[in-house]
Write an enzyme that holds these catalytic residues in place. Structure first.
Site, PDB file in Angstrom:
ATOM      1  N   TYR A   3     134.082  67.527  50.511  1.00  0.00           N
ATOM      2  CA  TYR A   3     133.152  67.021  49.438  1.00  0.00           C
ATOM      3  C   TYR A   3     132.994  65.519  49.656  1.00  0.00           C
ATOM      4  CZ  TYR A   3     131.288  66.207  44.781  1.00  0.00           C
ATOM      5  OH  TYR A   3     130.661  65.513  43.644  1.00  0.00           O
ATOM      6  N   LYS A  14     129.497  63.345  50.438  1.00  0.00           N
ATOM      7  CA  LYS A  14     129.155  61.955  49.807  1.00  0.00           C
ATOM      8  C   LYS A  14     128.811  60.654  50.250  1.00  0.00           C
ATOM      9  CE  LYS A  14     127.989  64.753  45.846  1.00  0.00           C
ATOM     10  NZ  LYS A  14     126.643  64.928  45.599  1.00  0.00           N
TER      11      LYS A  14
HETATM   12  N1  LIG Z   1     130.624  67.018  37.324  1.00  0.00           N
HETATM   13  C1  LIG Z   1     131.125  65.879  38.008  1.00  0.00           C
HETATM   14  O1  LIG Z   1     132.331  65.491  37.495  1.00  0.00           O
HETATM   15  C2  LIG Z   1     130.582  65.217  39.107  1.00  0.00           C
HETATM   16  C3  LIG Z   1     131.061  63.751  39.645  1.00  0.00           C
HETATM   17  C4  LIG Z   1     130.489  63.267  40.362  1.00  0.00           C
HETATM   18  C5  LIG Z   1     129.360  63.994  41.076  1.00  0.00           C
HETATM   19  N2  LIG Z   1     128.876  65.130  40.634  1.00  0.00           N
HETATM   20  C6  LIG Z   1     127.509  65.567  41.315  1.00  0.00           C
HETATM   21  O2  LIG Z   1     126.715  65.999  40.311  1.00  0.00           O
HETATM   22  C7  LIG Z   1     125.676  66.856  40.672  1.00  0.00           C
HETATM   23  C8  LIG Z   1     125.430  67.941  40.028  1.00  0.00           C
HETATM   24  O3  LIG Z   1     126.640  68.774  39.960  1.00  0.00           O
HETATM   25  P1  LIG Z   1     127.409  69.288  38.422  1.00  0.00           P
HETATM   26  O4  LIG Z   1     128.478  68.621  38.249  1.00  0.00           O
HETATM   27  O5  LIG Z   1     126.342  69.481  37.417  1.00  0.00           O
HETATM   28  O6  LIG Z   1     127.707  70.828  38.980  1.00  0.00           O
HETATM   29  P2  LIG Z   1     127.250  72.307  38.624  1.00  0.00           P
HETATM   30  O7  LIG Z   1     127.156  72.473  37.368  1.00  0.00           O
HETATM   31  O8  LIG Z   1     127.860  73.183  39.507  1.00  0.00           O
HETATM   32  O9  LIG Z   1     125.565  72.251  38.906  1.00  0.00           O
HETATM   33  C9  LIG Z   1     125.077  72.131  40.239  1.00  0.00           C
HETATM   34  C10 LIG Z   1     123.719  72.620  40.473  1.00  0.00           C
HETATM   35  O10 LIG Z   1     123.320  72.760  41.785  1.00  0.00           O
HETATM   36  C11 LIG Z   1     122.664  73.785  41.927  1.00  0.00           C
HETATM   37  N3  LIG Z   1     122.628  74.237  43.283  1.00  0.00           N
HETATM   38  C12 LIG Z   1     123.875  74.422  44.240  1.00  0.00           C
HETATM   39  N4  LIG Z   1     123.456  74.665  45.542  1.00  0.00           N
HETATM   40  C13 LIG Z   1     122.138  74.418  45.585  1.00  0.00           C
HETATM   41  C14 LIG Z   1     121.204  74.835  46.318  1.00  0.00           C
HETATM   42  N5  LIG Z   1     121.374  75.218  47.755  1.00  0.00           N
HETATM   43  N6  LIG Z   1     119.835  74.699  45.983  1.00  0.00           N
HETATM   44  C15 LIG Z   1     119.294  74.258  44.901  1.00  0.00           C
HETATM   45  N7  LIG Z   1     120.293  73.988  43.637  1.00  0.00           N
HETATM   46  C16 LIG Z   1     121.469  74.324  44.087  1.00  0.00           C
HETATM   47  C17 LIG Z   1     123.432  74.897  41.092  1.00  0.00           C
HETATM   48  O11 LIG Z   1     122.638  76.039  41.149  1.00  0.00           O
HETATM   49  P3  LIG Z   1     123.480  77.359  40.720  1.00  0.00           P
HETATM   50  O12 LIG Z   1     123.694  77.340  39.172  1.00  0.00           O
HETATM   51  O13 LIG Z   1     122.230  78.447  41.052  1.00  0.00           O
HETATM   52  O14 LIG Z   1     124.703  77.595  41.421  1.00  0.00           O
HETATM   53  C18 LIG Z   1     123.488  74.110  39.847  1.00  0.00           C
HETATM   54  O15 LIG Z   1     122.190  74.046  39.196  1.00  0.00           O
HETATM   55  C19 LIG Z   1     126.258  67.221  42.231  1.00  0.00           C
HETATM   56  O16 LIG Z   1     125.493  66.657  43.312  1.00  0.00           O
HETATM   57  C20 LIG Z   1     127.812  66.806  42.248  1.00  0.00           C
HETATM   58  O17 LIG Z   1     128.333  66.734  43.624  1.00  0.00           O
HETATM   59  C21 LIG Z   1     129.310  65.722  39.691  1.00  0.00           C
END
Ligand SMILES: NC(=O)c1ccc[n+]([C@@H]2O[C@H](COP(=O)([O-])OP(=O)(O)OC[C@H]3O[C@@H](n4cnc5c(N)ncnc54)[C@H](OP(=O)(O)O)[C@@H]3O)[C@@H](O)[C@H]2O)c1
Length: 249
Positions: free
Chosen positions: A164, A168
């Site tokens: 991961y 990034k």
């Molecule tokens: N949460 C944190 O603490 C955190 C911290 C730093 C960065 N981030 C970043 O924030 C972003 C959002 O993540 P999140 O934390 O909100 O996680 P999440 O709740 O798992 O949401 C991820 C979203 O991406 C979608 N997705 C995954 N693979 C995909 C694909 N091939 N095509 C289209 N959509 C896809 C998922 O769809 P499905 O529901 O269908 O799987 C879901 O809607 C990510 O880039 C993550 O790396 C998160």
């Protein structure tokens, strides 16, 4: 051309994408296009957001899987026909991958977080360039910062999740390249770390969603993203933003 600002968010049915959709839609004058790979999940998310009382903007669903070229092309074409432009593209879809071989994990993670984010956002550029004030945000992570990873006194130093983190870091390079490619065309390009917040990124158990209780509210990430769209951080375009400042690449 549509009068509202047109915002596309990938991965909008869950976590930060969901919170950001809800946050932006609480203001008038925005249309949020909820990019979702699974439209059933997308429709359920849209219905849930619409059922809350304070929605003043408008919403629609767009099928888009960022790892699938035909899905990306169809999505661009649909947005072009329906809206004619995009004012902000939030490249938010991202994953981790557990329980596979190291090669499988890396392949899956890079397909979504690097190739998916880069190629999808590049495909939407012609529509962004039709906006009067275009904005492209790559949702990255402080875990992708090489500067923080190399600093023994920073909390990110000892964090695991190699695949991961590598993804990034690569996304950050893609973002910087996009900034250099696009700033002369007035596209505001940012990498943004949304902070550690509740989502399904780490899994669906309460322990995973809350990161053992450490994760904050994704509405805070949404507020940060909205500030960028609204121009409050334009002087930091081309940089890697955290909630309150910048991270080293
Ligand atoms: N949460 C944190 O603490 C955190 C911290 C730093 C960065 N981030 C970043 O924030 C972003 C959002 O993540 P999140 O934390 O909100 O996680 P999440 O709740 O798992 O949401 C991820 C979203 O991406 C979608 N997705 C995954 N693979 C995909 C694909 N091939 N095509 C289209 N959509 C896809 C998922 O769809 P499905 O529901 O269908 O799987 C879901 O809607 C990510 O880039 C993550 O790396 C998160």
């Amino acid at each position: 051309m549509a009068a509202s600002k047109i915002i596309v968010i990938t991965g909008a049915n869950s976590g930060i994408g969901y919170a950001t959709t809800k946050f932006i839609a609480s203001y008038p004058g925005y249309h949020v296009i909820m990019g979702c790979r699974d439209t059933e999940k997308g429709q359920a998310a849209l219905d849930e957001i619409k059922s809350s009382n304070d929605i003043k903007g408008t919403l629609s669903i767009l099928q888009i899987d960022v790892t699938d070229d035909s899905s990306i092309a169809a999505a661009v074409s649909q947005v072009e026909q329906e809206f004619g432009r995009v004012d902000a593209f939030l490249s938010n879809a991202g994953i981790t991958a557990f329980g596979h071989s190291a090669r499988e994990q890396l392949t899956k993670i890079f397909a979504t977080n690097v190739m998916g984010a880069f190629l999808t956002s590049q495909s939407f550029l012609p529509l962004l360039l039709k906006s009067e004030n275009p904005c492209l945000i790559q949702v990255s992570s402080g875990l992708g910062s090489l500067g923080l990873a190399a600093n023994p006194s920073d909390p990110h130093y000892n964090a695991p999740w190699e695949g991961y983190r590598m993804s990034k870091a690569a996304l950050n390079m893609a973002t910087l390249q996009q900034h250099k490619q696009l700033h002369s065309q007035n596209v505001r390009v940012f990498a943004y770390c949304p902070g550690l917040v509740r989502s399904n990124l780490r899994g669906e158990s309460e322990e995973a969603v809350s990161a053992g209780g450490a994760a904050g509210d994704p509405m805070n990430s949404a507020r940060g993203l909205f500030d960028i769209i609204e121009g409050k951080r334009d002087s930091e375009a081309g940089q890697f933003l955290s909630a309150n400042g910048t991270y080293p690449w």
